[in-house]
Write a protein that holds these residues in place. Structure first.
Motif, mmCIF file in Angstrom:
data_model
loop_
_atom_site.group_PDB
_atom_site.id
_atom_site.type_symbol
_atom_site.label_atom_id
_atom_site.label_comp_id
_atom_site.label_asym_id
_atom_site.label_seq_id
_atom_site.Cartn_x
_atom_site.Cartn_y
_atom_site.Cartn_z
ATOM 1 N N ARG A 174 0.838 -1.215 0.000
ATOM 2 C CA ARG A 174 0.000 0.000 0.000
ATOM 3 C C ARG A 174 0.866 1.257 0.000
ATOM 4 N NH1 ARG A 174 -3.911 0.800 4.368
ATOM 5 N NH2 ARG A 174 -4.557 2.525 3.058
ATOM 6 N N LYS A 175 1.947 1.238 0.763
ATOM 7 C CA LYS A 175 2.841 2.403 0.811
ATOM 8 C C LYS A 175 3.519 2.633 -0.534
ATOM 9 C CE LYS A 175 3.587 2.228 5.768
ATOM 10 N NZ LYS A 175 4.538 2.042 6.864
ATOM 11 N N ILE A 176 3.924 1.560 -1.178
ATOM 12 C CA ILE A 176 4.558 1.688 -2.495
ATOM 13 C C ILE A 176 3.525 2.152 -3.521
ATOM 14 C CG2 ILE A 176 5.661 0.409 -4.383
ATOM 15 C CD1 ILE A 176 6.909 -1.370 -2.149
ATOM 16 N N ASP A 177 2.364 1.526 -3.511
ATOM 17 C CA ASP A 177 1.316 1.887 -4.466
ATOM 18 C C ASP A 177 0.818 3.313 -4.252
ATOM 19 O OD1 ASP A 177 1.602 -0.653 -5.505
ATOM 20 O OD2 ASP A 177 -0.172 -1.463 -4.493
ATOM 21 N N ALA A 178 0.914 3.815 -3.011
ATOM 22 C CA ALA A 178 0.489 5.180 -2.706
ATOM 23 C C ALA A 178 1.491 6.213 -3.215
ATOM 24 C CB ALA A 178 0.279 5.351 -1.205
ATOM 25 N N GLY A 179 2.713 5.765 -3.546
ATOM 26 C CA GLY A 179 3.677 6.699 -4.121
ATOM 27 C C GLY A 179 5.020 6.799 -3.437
ATOM 28 N N ALA A 180 5.340 5.891 -2.519
ATOM 29 C CA ALA A 180 6.664 5.929 -1.892
ATOM 30 C C ALA A 180 7.732 5.749 -2.966
ATOM 31 C CB ALA A 180 6.792 4.836 -0.832
ATOM 32 N N HIS A 181 8.772 6.585 -2.910
ATOM 33 C CA HIS A 181 9.854 6.514 -3.895
ATOM 34 C C HIS A 181 10.992 5.605 -3.455
ATOM 35 C CE1 HIS A 181 8.477 10.789 -5.076
ATOM 36 N NE2 HIS A 181 7.897 9.899 -5.851
ATOM 37 N N PHE A 182 11.165 5.432 -2.143
ATOM 38 C CA PHE A 182 12.239 4.576 -1.632
ATOM 39 C C PHE A 182 11.885 4.112 -0.223
ATOM 40 C CE2 PHE A 182 13.325 8.832 -0.276
ATOM 41 C CZ PHE A 182 13.833 8.679 1.007
ATOM 42 N N ILE A 183 12.604 3.090 0.226
ATOM 43 C CA ILE A 183 12.384 2.521 1.553
ATOM 44 C C ILE A 183 13.699 2.548 2.316
ATOM 45 C CG2 ILE A 183 11.965 0.335 2.772
ATOM 46 C CD1 ILE A 183 9.888 -0.282 0.579
ATOM 47 N N VAL A 184 13.619 2.912 3.588
ATOM 48 C CA VAL A 184 14.740 2.803 4.511
ATOM 49 C C VAL A 184 14.325 1.755 5.542
ATOM 50 C CG1 VAL A 184 16.183 3.983 6.214
ATOM 51 C CG2 VAL A 184 15.395 5.216 4.174
ATOM 52 N N THR A 185 15.171 0.766 5.761
ATOM 53 C CA THR A 185 14.823 -0.311 6.681
ATOM 54 C C THR A 185 15.169 0.036 8.117
ATOM 55 O OG1 THR A 185 16.958 -1.469 6.677
ATOM 56 C CG2 THR A 185 15.409 -2.004 4.883
ATOM 57 N N SER A 186 14.605 -0.728 9.018
ATOM 58 C CA SER A 186 15.072 -0.734 10.400
ATOM 59 C C SER A 186 16.476 -1.356 10.374
ATOM 60 C CB SER A 186 14.124 -1.570 11.256
ATOM 61 O OG SER A 186 14.066 -2.901 10.772
ATOM 62 N N PRO A 187 17.224 -1.289 11.477
ATOM 63 C CA PRO A 187 18.564 -1.905 11.470
ATOM 64 C C PRO A 187 18.510 -3.384 11.077
ATOM 65 C CG PRO A 187 18.304 -0.522 13.399
ATOM 66 C CD PRO A 187 16.942 -0.605 12.737
ATOM 67 N N VAL A 188 19.466 -3.762 10.247
ATOM 68 C CA VAL A 188 19.549 -5.143 9.757
ATOM 69 C C VAL A 188 20.717 -5.835 10.442
ATOM 70 C CG1 VAL A 188 19.904 -6.588 7.721
ATOM 71 C CG2 VAL A 188 18.574 -4.477 7.530
ATOM 72 N N TYR A 189 20.438 -6.980 11.069
ATOM 73 C CA TYR A 189 21.467 -7.748 11.763
ATOM 74 C C TYR A 189 21.607 -9.164 11.209
ATOM 75 C CZ TYR A 189 21.274 -3.916 15.037
ATOM 76 O OH TYR A 189 21.311 -2.659 15.585
ATOM 77 N N ARG A 190 20.827 -9.471 10.213
ATOM 78 C CA ARG A 190 20.936 -10.765 9.531
ATOM 79 C C ARG A 190 20.457 -10.568 8.100
ATOM 80 N NH1 ARG A 190 17.519 -14.279 13.403
ATOM 81 N NH2 ARG A 190 18.579 -15.912 12.276
ATOM 82 N N PRO A 191 21.249 -11.018 7.126
ATOM 83 C CA PRO A 191 20.901 -10.788 5.719
ATOM 84 C C PRO A 191 19.526 -11.328 5.336
ATOM 85 C CG PRO A 191 23.107 -11.698 5.904
ATOM 86 C CD PRO A 191 22.503 -11.727 7.275
ATOM 87 N N GLU A 192 19.153 -12.455 5.900
ATOM 88 C CA GLU A 192 17.866 -13.057 5.536
ATOM 89 C C GLU A 192 16.679 -12.214 5.982
ATOM 90 O OE1 GLU A 192 19.387 -15.301 9.218
ATOM 91 O OE2 GLU A 192 20.246 -14.497 7.378
ATOM 92 N N ALA A 193 16.905 -11.217 6.832
ATOM 93 C CA ALA A 193 15.819 -10.330 7.229
ATOM 94 C C ALA A 193 15.377 -9.438 6.076
ATOM 95 C CB ALA A 193 16.238 -9.471 8.424
ATOM 96 N N LEU A 194 16.247 -9.238 5.103
ATOM 97 C CA LEU A 194 15.887 -8.414 3.943
ATOM 98 C C LEU A 194 15.065 -9.177 2.906
ATOM 99 C CD1 LEU A 194 19.171 -6.433 3.231
ATOM 100 C CD2 LEU A 194 16.979 -5.508 3.967
ATOM 101 N N GLU A 195 15.216 -10.486 2.866
ATOM 102 C CA GLU A 195 14.600 -11.287 1.798
ATOM 103 C C GLU A 195 13.091 -11.110 1.685
ATOM 104 O OE1 GLU A 195 16.105 -15.255 2.375
ATOM 105 O OE2 GLU A 195 18.179 -14.565 2.096
ATOM 106 N N PRO A 196 12.322 -11.213 2.778
ATOM 107 C CA PRO A 196 10.869 -11.040 2.629
ATOM 108 C C PRO A 196 10.501 -9.647 2.130
ATOM 109 C CG PRO A 196 11.389 -11.990 4.772
ATOM 110 C CD PRO A 196 12.683 -11.576 4.146
#
Length: 171
Positions: free
Chosen positions: A50-72
């Motif tokens: 919904r956020k992307i479809d509403a017009g978000a241009h980019f995403i900033v993640t919460s802190p990442v401590y394991r690479p597999e957290a980005l996959e989903p």
């Protein structure tokens, strides 16, 4: 949040919140913060789309401590917008435990918590080592990294040194 994204998108199109034309459109870059967690619920996936479809241009993640957290997250985004992953160098095992409760229990793996505990007084240095390792692992999966501990020039340099360098054709 979605309503704000839509409002900013409309302003960029030159339309105010009442549907009236603006004299000049705005030029906002619309970013949203999304938690990078190993498992996303159906509701999480819907909210991200919904956020992307509403017009978000980019995403900033919460802190990442394991690479597999980005996959989903990357799966849901499907390349529609750039992702900037946040790296936060943990300063202690106590900080890691606190973040495990704030983010999600499985965001910081036990092995990292144990490394910080074993490091004792050197936990801040070990947290930096973990951030550098994570940067090396996730840099190519994202369009950028945000280092939350930029007050440590040594850490900034170490992270920069592990980032992939573009190939320059010198003909």
């Amino acid at each position: 949040m979605v309503e704000l994204i839509e409002l900013l998108g409309n302003l960029n199109e030159g339309i105010d919140r009442h549907g009236l034309r603006l004299e000049t459109p705005t030029h906002f870059d619309i970013g949203v913060r999304i938690r990078a967690v190993p498992r996303l619920t159906a509701a999480d996936r819907t909210r991200i789309r919904r956020k992307i479809d509403a017009g978000a241009h980019f995403i900033v993640t919460s802190p990442v401590y394991r690479p597999e957290a980005l996959e989903p997250l990357l799966d849901v985004i499907d390349g529609d917008v750039p992702v900037v992953a946040t790296l936060h160098a943990l300063g202690s095992a106590a900080e890691a435990n606190l973040l495990r409760h704030e983010l999600a229990p499985d965001c910081i793996p036990d092995r990292l918590l144990h490394r910080l505990e074993r490091a004792a007084d050197g936990a801040a240095q070990e947290g930096g080592n973990i951030a550098v390792e994570m940067a090396a692992e996730i840099a190519t999966a994202t369009q950028g990294l945000l280092l939350s501990r930029s007050d440590r020039p040594d850490l900034v340099s170490r992270v920069k040194n592990v980032l992939p360098r573009p190939v320059v054709n010198s003909q």
